[in-house]
Design a protein around this motif. Structure first.
Motif, PDB file in Angstrom:
ATOM      1  N   ASN A 253       0.873  -1.178   0.000  1.00 29.93           N
ATOM      2  CA  ASN A 253       0.000   0.000   0.000  1.00 29.93           C
ATOM      3  C   ASN A 253       0.907   1.225   0.000  1.00 29.93           C
ATOM      4  O   ASN A 253       2.044   1.146   0.501  1.00 29.93           O
ATOM      5  CB  ASN A 253      -0.889  -0.003   1.243  1.00 29.93           C
ATOM      6  CG  ASN A 253      -1.858  -1.172   1.210  1.00 29.93           C
ATOM      7  OD1 ASN A 253      -2.684  -1.288   0.301  1.00 29.93           O
ATOM      8  ND2 ASN A 253      -1.742  -2.071   2.176  1.00 29.93           N
ATOM      9  N   PRO A 254       0.438   2.358  -0.542  1.00 28.63           N
ATOM     10  CA  PRO A 254       1.312   3.531  -0.617  1.00 28.63           C
ATOM     11  C   PRO A 254       1.917   3.879   0.751  1.00 28.63           C
ATOM     12  O   PRO A 254       1.214   3.852   1.765  1.00 28.63           O
ATOM     13  CB  PRO A 254       0.380   4.646  -1.101  1.00 28.63           C
ATOM     14  CG  PRO A 254      -0.701   3.920  -1.847  1.00 28.63           C
ATOM     15  CD  PRO A 254      -0.878   2.605  -1.142  1.00 28.63           C
ATOM     16  N   GLY A 255       3.208   4.168   0.729  1.00 33.72           N
ATOM     17  CA  GLY A 255       3.889   4.622   1.952  1.00 33.72           C
ATOM     18  C   GLY A 255       4.443   3.498   2.813  1.00 33.72           C
ATOM     19  O   GLY A 255       5.142   3.766   3.790  1.00 33.72           O
ATOM     20  N   GLU A 256       4.156   2.252   2.467  1.00 35.52           N
ATOM     21  CA  GLU A 256       4.705   1.152   3.275  1.00 35.52           C
ATOM     22  C   GLU A 256       6.167   0.907   2.910  1.00 35.52           C
ATOM     23  O   GLU A 256       6.587   1.166   1.780  1.00 35.52           O
ATOM     24  CB  GLU A 256       3.865  -0.113   3.085  1.00 35.52           C
ATOM     25  CG  GLU A 256       2.513   0.056   3.749  1.00 35.52           C
ATOM     26  CD  GLU A 256       1.555  -1.103   3.515  1.00 35.52           C
ATOM     27  OE1 GLU A 256       0.585  -1.199   4.278  1.00 35.52           O
ATOM     28  OE2 GLU A 256       1.757  -1.887   2.566  1.00 35.52           O
ATOM     29  N   GLU A 257       6.905   0.402   3.905  1.00 40.26           N
ATOM     30  CA  GLU A 257       8.361   0.322   3.739  1.00 40.26           C
ATOM     31  C   GLU A 257       8.837  -1.055   3.304  1.00 40.26           C
ATOM     32  O   GLU A 257       8.324  -2.077   3.766  1.00 40.26           O
ATOM     33  CB  GLU A 257       9.046   0.698   5.061  1.00 40.26           C
ATOM     34  CG  GLU A 257       8.841   2.166   5.407  1.00 40.26           C
ATOM     35  CD  GLU A 257       9.358   2.538   6.790  1.00 40.26           C
ATOM     36  OE1 GLU A 257       9.881   1.663   7.517  1.00 40.26           O
ATOM     37  OE2 GLU A 257       9.226   3.724   7.140  1.00 40.26           O
ATOM     38  N   VAL A 258       9.820  -1.025   2.415  1.00 38.47           N
ATOM     39  CA  VAL A 258      10.466  -2.258   1.957  1.00 38.47           C
ATOM     40  C   VAL A 258      11.952  -2.157   2.305  1.00 38.47           C
ATOM     41  O   VAL A 258      12.625  -1.207   1.889  1.00 38.47           O
ATOM     42  CB  VAL A 258      10.314  -2.449   0.437  1.00 38.47           C
ATOM     43  CG1 VAL A 258      10.963  -3.760   0.002  1.00 38.47           C
ATOM     44  CG2 VAL A 258       8.845  -2.404   0.038  1.00 38.47           C
TER      45      VAL A 258
ATOM     46  N   ALA B 121      11.591   2.908  -0.035  1.00 34.72           N
ATOM     47  CA  ALA B 121      12.766   2.028  -0.065  1.00 34.72           C
ATOM     48  C   ALA B 121      13.668   2.314   1.132  1.00 34.72           C
ATOM     49  O   ALA B 121      14.064   3.459   1.358  1.00 34.72           O
ATOM     50  CB  ALA B 121      13.533   2.259  -1.369  1.00 34.72           C
ATOM     51  N   VAL B 122      13.965   1.279   1.910  1.00 30.62           N
ATOM     52  CA  VAL B 122      14.822   1.434   3.091  1.00 30.62           C
ATOM     53  C   VAL B 122      16.030   0.511   2.922  1.00 30.62           C
ATOM     54  O   VAL B 122      15.908  -0.710   2.989  1.00 30.62           O
ATOM     55  CB  VAL B 122      14.060   1.065   4.385  1.00 30.62           C
ATOM     56  CG1 VAL B 122      14.960   1.207   5.602  1.00 30.62           C
ATOM     57  CG2 VAL B 122      12.798   1.905   4.526  1.00 30.62           C
ATOM     58  N   ALA B 123      17.198   1.128   2.689  1.00 33.83           N
ATOM     59  CA  ALA B 123      18.401   0.317   2.435  1.00 33.83           C
ATOM     60  C   ALA B 123      19.153   0.051   3.736  1.00 33.83           C
ATOM     61  O   ALA B 123      19.282   0.935   4.574  1.00 33.83           O
ATOM     62  CB  ALA B 123      19.310   1.050   1.462  1.00 33.83           C
ATOM     63  N   VAL B 124      19.613  -1.183   3.909  1.00 31.44           N
ATOM     64  CA  VAL B 124      20.536  -1.485   5.008  1.00 31.44           C
ATOM     65  C   VAL B 124      21.904  -1.664   4.356  1.00 31.44           C
ATOM     66  O   VAL B 124      22.069  -2.526   3.493  1.00 31.44           O
ATOM     67  CB  VAL B 124      20.185  -2.819   5.717  1.00 31.44           C
ATOM     68  CG1 VAL B 124      21.092  -3.034   6.917  1.00 31.44           C
ATOM     69  CG2 VAL B 124      18.735  -2.855   6.113  1.00 31.44           C
ATOM     70  N   GLU B 125      22.845  -0.840   4.788  1.00 27.16           N
ATOM     71  CA  GLU B 125      24.170  -0.942   4.167  1.00 27.16           C
ATOM     72  C   GLU B 125      24.907  -2.164   4.691  1.00 27.16           C
ATOM     73  O   GLU B 125      24.870  -2.450   5.883  1.00 27.16           O
ATOM     74  CB  GLU B 125      24.979   0.317   4.480  1.00 27.16           C
ATOM     75  CG  GLU B 125      24.355   1.551   3.871  1.00 27.16           C
ATOM     76  CD  GLU B 125      25.332   2.714   3.761  1.00 27.16           C
ATOM     77  OE1 GLU B 125      26.420   2.647   4.370  1.00 27.16           O
ATOM     78  OE2 GLU B 125      24.984   3.687   3.066  1.00 27.16           O
ATOM     79  N   THR B 126      25.567  -2.886   3.798  1.00 19.24           N
ATOM     80  CA  THR B 126      26.423  -3.992   4.241  1.00 19.24           C
ATOM     81  C   THR B 126      27.864  -3.594   3.937  1.00 19.24           C
ATOM     82  O   THR B 126      28.112  -2.701   3.126  1.00 19.24           O
ATOM     83  CB  THR B 126      26.069  -5.301   3.515  1.00 19.24           C
ATOM     84  OG1 THR B 126      26.274  -5.124   2.109  1.00 19.24           O
ATOM     85  CG2 THR B 126      24.644  -5.718   3.776  1.00 19.24           C
ATOM     86  N   THR B 127      28.807  -4.249   4.605  1.00 18.13           N
ATOM     87  CA  THR B 127      30.194  -3.816   4.482  1.00 18.13           C
ATOM     88  C   THR B 127      31.096  -4.963   4.038  1.00 18.13           C
ATOM     89  O   THR B 127      30.769  -6.137   4.204  1.00 18.13           O
ATOM     90  CB  THR B 127      30.731  -3.326   5.848  1.00 18.13           C
ATOM     91  OG1 THR B 127      30.665  -4.433   6.759  1.00 18.13           O
ATOM     92  CG2 THR B 127      29.935  -2.168   6.389  1.00 18.13           C
TER      93      THR B 127
END
Ligand code: PLP
Length: 388
Positions: free
Chosen positions: A113-118, A139-145
């Motif tokens: 639905n609009p505004g929901e986070e991935v 879009a929610v990015a988790v940075e990896t190293t």
């Protein structure tokens, strides 16, 4: 006419793919050795091409069921059960798509639905963030190293989960880093998905291409996960079938039903000759696929060794067909490095920053390129680095 105002705002906000931009510079230049586009250098094995030809010869030129040919879905179900250790009903839980690309798109559109986070781990395949935005998600990015082998750590994931988090996207082995997740990390991630009621979209397009005896474990096979997972796979990489444009999604029936609604109105079905070729790939494509994999393995070992000899620290990726050397020592940004290399030595590789900000300082080199060209490319890279 002012077209800016005519384009939908969320589409206008999406940048063009960094890979495409870079490769437009290379197009039409046959002096360039390309370690760029993530595409097998092998032609699709003959018996698979022949199956597509027979399909045409027999006059099979029609639409198929929206879900895909039942015979293909049965082959997929058998293959997935053997390879991923998860059972899906071919009648209701398998959808044949136009590549994994379509599976990603319609899964996101069906669920968000609009505004929901991935949430997704980065550096990542270039389509993830734009696909989320096109589906009106956030879009929610988790940075990896590099230090963590570019794998997603459960602790890092937990930090970004909010009440708006709906979906977690995973891709192991990973494009662009070749990273694979440890069983421990995968179990930790699964626990979080269950705790926070997330649906997991797992893009396992490189799952056959693992080296050094690493076993592939799909998160869908872990306890309590099948019911909340969409397992996506396709034929482009391991079977060298990019041009056939064929993939599939396996998931619980209500999710497949929702994805099918979008698929039937936007795509109708995947091409029938590609579907017939895919049956042949699944039923008889194993030996040739292993032969291609063995060749990638040798090329990976060669590139990792050469990058480290040159002084560009390069971790050994467990899968896919990419290496991701660290170029920070040179003092150049990844774009400066890639552009400089192209100009000075006519070798094309993709700046790590094309895969998200956490890819800055790295270079993606695809080794689905012949050994002779890889040797020449590494000599050129060595010369380029020595002059910096
Ligand atoms: N997912 C990943 C991680 C990829 O690297 C690619 C292509 O490079 C795709 C999906 C697209 O695959 P397909 O050709 O099946 O659309």
């Amino acid at each position: 006419m002012d077209y800016t105002a005519k384009i939908a705002r969320h589409v206008a906000s999406i940048p063009r793919s960094g890979i495409r931009d870079f490769f437009e510079l290379v197009q039409g230049r046959d002096d360039v050795i390309s370690l760029g586009v993530g595409e097998p250098d092998f032609v699709t094995p003959w018996h698979i091409r022949e199956a597509a030809i027979y399909s045409l010869e027999k006059g099979q030129t029609t639409y198929t069921s929206n879900l895909g040919l039942l015979s293909l879905r049965k082959s997929i179900s058998k293959y997935v059960s053997g390879f991923f250790d998860v059972n899906y009903d071919p009648a209701k839980e398998v959808l044949v798509t136009v590549g994994v690309s379509e599976a990603i798109d319609i899964a996101l559109r069906a669920l968000l639905n609009p505004g929901e986070e991935v949430i997704y781990h980065e550096p990542c395949y270039v389509s993830y963030s734009p696909s989320i935005v096109m589906a009106h998600g956030v879009a929610v990015a988790v940075e990896t190293t590099k230090e963590d082998g570019f794998s997603l750590k459960p602790e890092a994931l937990e930090k970004v989960i909010t009440p708006k988090s709906r979906i977690l996207m995973l891709n192991f082995p990973t494009n662009p880093t070749g990273s694979v997740a440890s069983n421990e990390d995968l179990e930790g991630i699964a626990k979080l998905a269950i705790k926070h009621d997330l649906i997991v979209l797992t893009d396992e397009i490189y799952s056959e291409l693992r080296y050094d005896g690493i076993q592939h474990v799909s998160i869908a096979s872990l306890p309590g996960m099948k019911e909340r997972t969409i397992l996506m796979h396709g034929f482009s990489k391991a079977f060298a079938m990019t041009g056939f444009r064929l993939g599939y999604a396996c998931a619980p029936q209500p999710i497949i039903e929702a994805m099918m609604k979008i698929h039937q109105y936007s795509m109708l079905c995947a091409p029938i000759m590609s579907q017939n070729a895919a049956i042949e790939a699944l039923e008889n494509g194993g030996p040739q696929m292993l032969m291609m994999k063995e060749s990638y393995h040798q090329r990976r070992d060669f590139l990792v060794k050469r990058f480290n000899e040159i002084g560009l620290d390069c971790h050994t990726p467990g899968g896919a067909f990419y290496v991701f050397p660290d170029i920070r020592k040179t003092g150049l940004s990844s774009k400066e490095f890639a552009m400089g290399l192209l100009e000075a030595e006519s070798v094309a590789a993709v700046p790590g920053s094309a895969f998200g900000s956490s890819g800055e300082g790295f270079l993606r080199c695809c080794y689905a390129t012949g050994m002779e060209d890889l040797r020449k490319a590494m000599e050129s890279i060595e010369r380029f680095v020595s002059k910096i």
